[in-house]
Design a protein around this motif. Structure first.
Motif, PDB file in Angstrom:
ATOM      1  N   ASN A 313       0.821  -1.205   0.000  1.00  0.00           N
ATOM      2  CA  ASN A 313       0.000   0.000   0.000  1.00  0.00           C
ATOM      3  C   ASN A 313       0.858   1.260   0.000  1.00  0.00           C
ATOM      4  O   ASN A 313       0.929   1.988   0.987  1.00  0.00           O
ATOM      5  CB  ASN A 313      -0.922   0.000   1.219  1.00  0.00           C
ATOM      6  N   VAL A 397       0.372  -6.706   7.832  1.00  0.00           N
ATOM      7  CA  VAL A 397      -0.907  -5.993   7.897  1.00  0.00           C
ATOM      8  C   VAL A 397      -0.716  -4.531   7.509  1.00  0.00           C
ATOM      9  O   VAL A 397      -1.537  -3.950   6.785  1.00  0.00           O
ATOM     10  CB  VAL A 397      -1.536  -6.110   9.298  1.00  0.00           C
ATOM     11  N   SER A 401      -2.643  -3.077   4.289  1.00  0.00           N
ATOM     12  CA  SER A 401      -3.725  -2.116   4.556  1.00  0.00           C
ATOM     13  C   SER A 401      -3.280  -0.664   4.452  1.00  0.00           C
ATOM     14  O   SER A 401      -4.101   0.227   4.197  1.00  0.00           O
ATOM     15  CB  SER A 401      -4.291  -2.364   5.955  1.00  0.00           C
ATOM     16  N   ALA A 446     -10.450  -1.591  11.861  1.00  0.00           N
ATOM     17  CA  ALA A 446     -10.283  -2.722  10.947  1.00  0.00           C
ATOM     18  C   ALA A 446      -9.960  -3.988  11.725  1.00  0.00           C
ATOM     19  O   ALA A 446      -9.461  -3.938  12.857  1.00  0.00           O
ATOM     20  CB  ALA A 446      -9.178  -2.432   9.930  1.00  0.00           C
ATOM     21  N   GLY A 448      -8.171  -7.964  11.159  1.00  0.00           N
ATOM     22  CA  GLY A 448      -7.447  -8.961  10.374  1.00  0.00           C
ATOM     23  C   GLY A 448      -7.474 -10.285  11.117  1.00  0.00           C
ATOM     24  O   GLY A 448      -7.303 -10.320  12.335  1.00  0.00           O
ATOM     25  N   PHE A 479      -9.079  -9.771   5.870  1.00  0.00           N
ATOM     26  CA  PHE A 479      -9.020  -8.365   6.305  1.00  0.00           C
ATOM     27  C   PHE A 479     -10.266  -7.624   5.837  1.00  0.00           C
ATOM     28  O   PHE A 479     -10.737  -7.812   4.717  1.00  0.00           O
ATOM     29  CB  PHE A 479      -7.770  -7.678   5.753  1.00  0.00           C
ATOM     30  N   TRP A 480     -10.792  -6.756   6.739  1.00  0.00           N
ATOM     31  CA  TRP A 480     -11.904  -5.869   6.367  1.00  0.00           C
ATOM     32  C   TRP A 480     -11.944  -4.668   7.304  1.00  0.00           C
ATOM     33  O   TRP A 480     -11.317  -4.661   8.368  1.00  0.00           O
ATOM     34  CB  TRP A 480     -13.241  -6.616   6.406  1.00  0.00           C
ATOM     35  N   TYR A 481     -12.695  -3.648   6.893  1.00  0.00           N
ATOM     36  CA  TYR A 481     -12.915  -2.455   7.714  1.00  0.00           C
ATOM     37  C   TYR A 481     -14.239  -2.585   8.456  1.00  0.00           C
ATOM     38  O   TYR A 481     -15.267  -2.938   7.871  1.00  0.00           O
ATOM     39  CB  TYR A 481     -12.938  -1.194   6.852  1.00  0.00           C
ATOM     40  N   ARG A 521      -6.144   7.020   6.428  1.00  0.00           N
ATOM     41  CA  ARG A 521      -7.529   6.850   5.973  1.00  0.00           C
ATOM     42  C   ARG A 521      -8.357   8.000   6.545  1.00  0.00           C
ATOM     43  O   ARG A 521      -9.089   7.841   7.515  1.00  0.00           O
ATOM     44  CB  ARG A 521      -8.084   5.504   6.439  1.00  0.00           C
TER      45      ARG A 521
END
Length: 539
Positions: A313, A397, A401, A446, A448, A479-481, A521
Motif C-alpha cells: 500500500n 498488515v 492495509s 479494521a 485482520g 481483512f476488512w474495515y 484513511r
C-alpha cells in the motif's frame, strides 16, 4: 456390565469432578485427558490382574477403551478434533470410571486400586461438569447448525464422511439425559430415541434389567409429551415380556388415547422460547444458512471480484508481492494467501498453548471482560514485539492495509474447542460504549484474522448479511474495515465463527484502532453510513 454402566451413569452423571482446567472450549487441552485415561486404564488393568472375579467383564470395558486409544494413536490430534470422540472421552472420564470404581468397592482386594485412583484424582486432569455440559451443547450446536442426522452423528458420520468410532447407546442416553436436565427437550427426544434404538440391537436387550431401563426412558418421553416414542417403547417391552409387564397395559391405553385425541401437552409444549430469544431470530437463521453454504453471494457480484498480485500500500516492500483475493467489494473484504509459512503458524501455536485461557468478551459497559456461552474458545495475547514472527505479522498488515499499527491492540491467538464457535457479533463498539477507561480511546477501525490452521469441516468465518463464508486457509490473512470512512459502524460487517465440525481451528486476531489513522484513511466530511443502517437492529 454395559447395562450396569448405564445405571451407574444415571446415578453419577450429574456429579462434579475436581479440576482446575477447562477442556471443552479448546482442543489444545484434550491431550491431558487422553493421558489421564491412559493412567486410569493402567490402574484398572492392575486390579483385573490381581482379582479374576469381574475380570472378563472389566476386561471387556478395557478392550473397548483400548480400541479407542489405538484409533487415537494413528493421529492424536485428528482423533481429538472429532467432536464425537471428544464427547465420548469426556463422558467416560466424567461418568464411566466412577461406575467402574463402584463395582470394585464391594471387593475385599479393592484397597490398592481405589487408593491409586484417589491419588490420580489429586494429580491428573479430569473434566468438570462444565466440560461435560459444554460438550453436550457442542454436539447439539453442530447438529442444529449443520442439520446433521442424529443417527449419522451417533455413528461418527459428519456431513456424510465417517470420521471415527460410533457412540454407544449409553453415550446417547447420557447426552439425552443432560439435555433433559438443561430443559432442552426438543433435542432430548432424538438422542433418547437413538439410545433405545441402539440398546434394542444389543444381545442383552431382552433381559429384565434392560427392559426396566426402557421403562425409565419411556417415562422421560411421556413427561416431555413425546407420546409416540413412549408408546413405541411400551409396545417393545410388552412384546418381550407380556405376562410380567401387565402394569403397562393401562399406560399404553392412556397413551393411545392421547395420540388419538391429538393432545399436545408435556414439557416440550410447556417450555416455549421467548420471542426475544436470539436463537430464533432471522439474523441467527441467516448465520446458520451461511455456515451450511445455503446462502452465497449473487453470481453477478462474484463476477466483479478479482485476484491479483499486490505489491503493498504505497510503501517500499521488503516482501514478495501478495496474493490478494477480493471476496467482497462493498464492504471491502479480502483474503491474502500465503502470508505466513506453515512453520510460522506451528510456532505460533506452540507459543500460545501454555498460555491459553477461556476467551472472553467485553461487557456491555466495556469496563471488564467476561466469559460467554456464545463464544467457546481459548486464547491468549502477545505484544507484537514479543517474537520476530509476530513483528512480521504486524508488518504484513501494515503493508497490505496501509494502516498505522501503533494503534493496534495486542495480537490475540485463539484455539476453538469441541464445536467451537463465536455467534454473530460486531468487532466495532456501539455508540453507547464507554471509552473513558479504555487505553485505546477509539473504535476498532479494521480487523485482520490470520488463519493458523486448516479446518477439515466447518469453522468458517460467516458474514450473514453479505452473505459470505470464508474458509480457513492456513497462512492466509482475512481483512476488512469495521467502520465507514465517516467513522460510523458498518453493520454489514457483523460476522461469526461457524462451529468447528471436524478439526482444530487456530487463528490470530488483529484489531486496529481508529487513532493515528487520519493521515492514512482520512474521515469523510459527509456521513456515508445509511447503506448499513437497515442491519443495525435486524431481527
Amino acid at each position: 456390565m454395559k447395562l450396569l454402566a448405564a445405571f451407574g451413569i444415571f446415578l453419577f452423571g450429574l456429579q462434579v469432578l475436581a479440576s482446575n482446567a477447562e477442556f471443552f472450549s479448546s482442543t489444545s487441552g484434550l491431550e491431558q485427558l487422553l493421558r489421564t485415561e491412559v493412567m486410569l486404564m493402567i490402574e484398572l488393568q492392575k486390579y483385573v490382574n490381581e482379582i479374576r472375579q469381574h475380570a472378563d467383564i472389566l476386561q471387556g470395558e478395557i478392550d473397548a477403551i483400548k480400541s479407542e486409544h489405538l484409533s487415537a494413536a494413528n493421529s492424536v490430534e485428528g482423533y481429538l478434533n472429532n467432536p464425537v470422540n471428544a464427547f465420548r472421552l469426556i463422558k467416560r472420564l466424567h461418568s464411566d470410571w466412577e461406575t467402574f470404581e463402584s463395582t470394585v468397592e464391594r471387593e475385599p482386594s479393592r484397597t490398592n486400586f481405589l487408593g491409586a485412583m484417589a491419588s490420580h484424582r489429586e494429580n491428573l486432569s479430569f473434566p468438570t461438569q462444565e466440560d461435560f455440559v459444554g460438550t453436550a451443547l457442542a454436539m447439539t450446536r453442530l447438529q442444529q447448525t449443520y442439520q446433521l442426522d442424529v443417527g449419522e452423528l451417533a455413528s461418527g458420520i459428519l456431513n456424510g464422511i465417517k470420521y471415527g468410532a460410533a457412540m454407544s447407546w449409553q453415550d446417547c442416553f447420557v447426552l439425552g439425559q443432560h439435555l433433559f436436565s438443561m430443559r432442552d427437550f426438543n433435542n432430548t427426544v432424538p438422542w433418547l430415541q437413538q439410545s433405545m434404538q441402539l440398546l434394542v440391537k444389543q444381545s442383552y436387550s431382552k433381559e429384565s434389567e434392560a427392559l426396566d431401563f426402557m421403562e425409565t426412558v419411556m417415562g422421560y418421553h411421556e413427561s416431555m409429551g413425546d407420546y409416540d416414542n413412549a408408546l413405541h417403547l411400551i409396545n417393545h417391552v410388552l412384546a418381550v415380556q407380556p405376562e410380567e409387564r401387565l402394569h403397562l397395559l393401562e399406560t399404553r391405553a392412556h397413551l393411545e388415547q392421547l395420540i388419538s385425541d391429538g393432545v399436545k401437552r408435556g414439557l416440550m409444549h410447556e417450555v416455549a422460547r421467548s420471542p426475544d430469544d436470539y436463537h430464533i431470530s432471522r439474523e441467527y437463521r441467516l448465520y446458520q444458512q451461511v455456515c451450511r453454504e445455503e446462502l452465497r453471494p449473487a453470481p453477478a457480484a462474484l463476477r466483479e471480484l478479482r485476484c491479483r498480485l499486490f505489491a503493498g500500500n504505497g510503501r517500499k516492500s521488503t516482501y514478495a508481492p501478495y496474493k490478494l483475493e477480493e471476496l467482497h467489494l462493498d464492504p471491502y473484504i479480502i483474503q491474502v494467501h500465503d502470508v505466513i509459512s506453515a512453520r510460522d503458524t506451528a510456532e505460533l501455536q506452540h507459543l500460545a498453548r501454555p498460555e491459553l485461557q477461556r476467551s472472553q468478551v467485553y461487557s456491555r459497559t466495556g469496563h471488564e471482560h467476561i466469559s460467554a456461552n456464545f463464544r467457546t474458545s481459548q486464547g491468549t495475547t502477545f505484544e507484537y514485539t514479543d517474537h520476530p514472527i509476530m513483528q512480521k505479522m504486524s508488518h504484513h498488515v501494515a503493508e497490505i492495509s496501509g494502516l498505522d499499527m501503533r494503534s493496534a491492540e495486542p495480537l490475540q491467538i485463539a484455539n476453538y474447542g469441541i464445536g467451537g464457535h463465536y455467534e454473530p457479533h460486531m468487532d466495532s463498539f456501539p455508540d453507547s460504549y464507554d471509552y473513558s477507561l479504555n487505553m485505546y480511546k477509539t473504535n476498532r477501525l479494521a480487523t485482520g484474522i490470520y488463519y493458523l490452521s486448516n479446518v477439515e469441516a466447518g469453522g468458517g468465518t460467516a458474514f450473514p448479511f453479505l452473505p459470505l463464508l470464508v474458509t480457513p486457509e492456513r497462512g492466509s490473512l482475512l481483512f476488512w474495515y469495521n467502520l465507514h470512512p465517516s467513522g460510523d459502524a458498518d453493520y454489514r460487517t457483523k460476522h461469526a465463527a461457524c462451529p468447528v465440525l471436524q478439526g482444530s481451528k487456530w487463528i490470530a486476531n488483529v484489531w486496529i484502532r481508529l487513532s493515528n489513522q487520519d493521515h492514512v484513511r482520512p474521515c469523510e466530511l459527509q456521513r456515508d453510513h445509511e447503506i448499513s443502517l437497515p442491519y443495525k437492529d435486524y431481527k
